[in-house]
Design an enzyme around this catalytic site. Structure first.
Site, mmCIF file in Angstrom:
data_model
loop_
_atom_site.group_PDB
_atom_site.id
_atom_site.type_symbol
_atom_site.label_atom_id
_atom_site.label_comp_id
_atom_site.label_asym_id
_atom_site.label_seq_id
_atom_site.Cartn_x
_atom_site.Cartn_y
_atom_site.Cartn_z
ATOM 1 N N HIS A 54 -1.410 -37.871 77.944
ATOM 2 C CA HIS A 54 -0.934 -36.686 78.672
ATOM 3 C C HIS A 54 -1.601 -35.423 78.132
ATOM 4 O O HIS A 54 -2.024 -35.392 76.962
ATOM 5 C CB HIS A 54 0.587 -36.527 78.500
ATOM 6 C CG HIS A 54 1.418 -37.552 79.212
ATOM 7 N ND1 HIS A 54 2.418 -38.260 78.587
ATOM 8 C CD2 HIS A 54 1.411 -37.961 80.500
ATOM 9 C CE1 HIS A 54 3.004 -39.070 79.481
ATOM 10 N NE2 HIS A 54 2.402 -38.914 80.641
ATOM 11 N N ARG A 96 7.955 -46.598 86.217
ATOM 12 C CA ARG A 96 8.750 -45.481 85.720
ATOM 13 C C ARG A 96 9.409 -44.669 86.841
ATOM 14 O O ARG A 96 10.262 -43.819 86.569
ATOM 15 C CB ARG A 96 7.884 -44.578 84.824
ATOM 16 C CG ARG A 96 7.338 -45.329 83.594
ATOM 17 C CD ARG A 96 6.975 -44.404 82.457
ATOM 18 N NE ARG A 96 8.089 -43.559 82.118
ATOM 19 C CZ ARG A 96 8.009 -42.494 81.331
ATOM 20 N NH1 ARG A 96 6.847 -42.177 80.813
ATOM 21 N NH2 ARG A 96 9.071 -41.764 81.071
ATOM 22 N N CYS A 142 8.382 -35.520 74.736
ATOM 23 C CA CYS A 142 8.756 -36.496 75.782
ATOM 24 C C CYS A 142 10.238 -36.839 75.824
ATOM 25 O O CYS A 142 10.712 -37.314 76.842
ATOM 26 C CB CYS A 142 8.109 -37.860 75.566
ATOM 27 S SG CYS A 142 6.491 -37.916 74.971
#
Ligand code: GLY
Length: 256
Positions: free
Chosen positions: A161, A86, A248
């Protein structure tokens, strides 16, 4: 002031996304694209000006733009995502954000995913997770401390998360899954526990007085509505298969 919502087009390779807590299941790309469009329409309906960045080829998770940056009032911090696949997402987002903010950056060996950063007033709660490490959180703390912002580390082991477990739904009011993160860390805030049958329901996106929220958690929607919150439901079922959620998919900030 204008409210900007930066989003990123869905990558055709999203089926190859990173997965940490969920098993892989097939993503219907056409349906995912429609859901992402509807999400952007929800942002626009709440007064956001959407800025859409094209999808770079080969970056399966790039729609989850929140993980690449933290945008504060005076500057933005370009993050360093916890998985190597990422990290190439960050450059394209920096190109856009530099039009609005001075940029600072997290450097190796630090890692921080934006999904681990929950800002409430002058505190940033930072999830110490599989994605965000102590070096990254320390660097972030050093960067923001000059601006009157403190960083508190929160052990985040049971979900991807920190914001999978807790998010802000109104000023000083947090939606929380107390099985995934300790309520005592957030004791000074008003806490709304998710419905216990909806484990993934703690991620909500507050836009001013409104809350963009997944339609797949009707029991928790009822709780939020009973608390007097205006919930704008969106169907994100395909992106949820990629461990995506409502926060997100955008970076939200104000600009003159
Ligand atoms: N698939 C979202 C992530 O793992 O970052």
């Amino acid at each position: 002031m204008r409210t900007i919502a930066v989003t990123r087009e869905l990558n055709a390779g999203i089926g190859n996304c990173e997965l940490t807590f969920l098993p892989r299941s097939e993503i219907d790309f056409g349906r995912a694209q429609q859901q992402h469009q509807d999400y952007q329409s929800a942002l626009a309906s709440l007064g956001c000006e959407t800025v859409v960045i094209p999808a770079p080829s080969g970056l399966a998770d790039s729609v989850f733009i929140e993980d690449t940056a933290l945008v504060l009032d005076d500057f933005a911090v370009m993050l360093r995502p916890g998985v190597a696949s990422r990290r190439p997402e960050v450059a394209g987002v920096a190109e856009v954000l530099r039009q609005y903010r001075l940029l600072k950056a997290i450097e190796a060996p630090g890692t921080v995913d934006g999904g681990d950063l929950l800002r409430v007033g002058s505190t940033i709660f930072a999830g110490l997770s599989t994605r965000s490490n102590q070096s990254g959180i320390r660097q972030l703390s050093n960067i923001v401390s000059d601006y009157g912002i403190t960083v508190e580390t929160v052990e985040t082991a049971k979900c991807l998360h920190l914001k999978s477990a807790v998010s802000e739904v109104a000023p000083g009011t947090l939606l929380i899954n107390p099985d995934w993160v300790s309520s005592s860390t957030f004791a000074k805030f008003e806490l709304i526990p998710i419905d216990e049958k909806e484990a993934h329901a703690a991620n909500a996106l507050r836009i001013g007085a409104d809350v963009i929220y997944p339609s797949s958690f009707p029991r928790t929607i009822d709780k939020l509505a009973r608390r007097g919150l205006n919930v704008v439901p969106v169907d994100l079922s395909e992106l949820q298969k990629a461990e995506g959620a409502v926060t997100c998919c955008s970076l939200i900030f104000s600009t003159p």
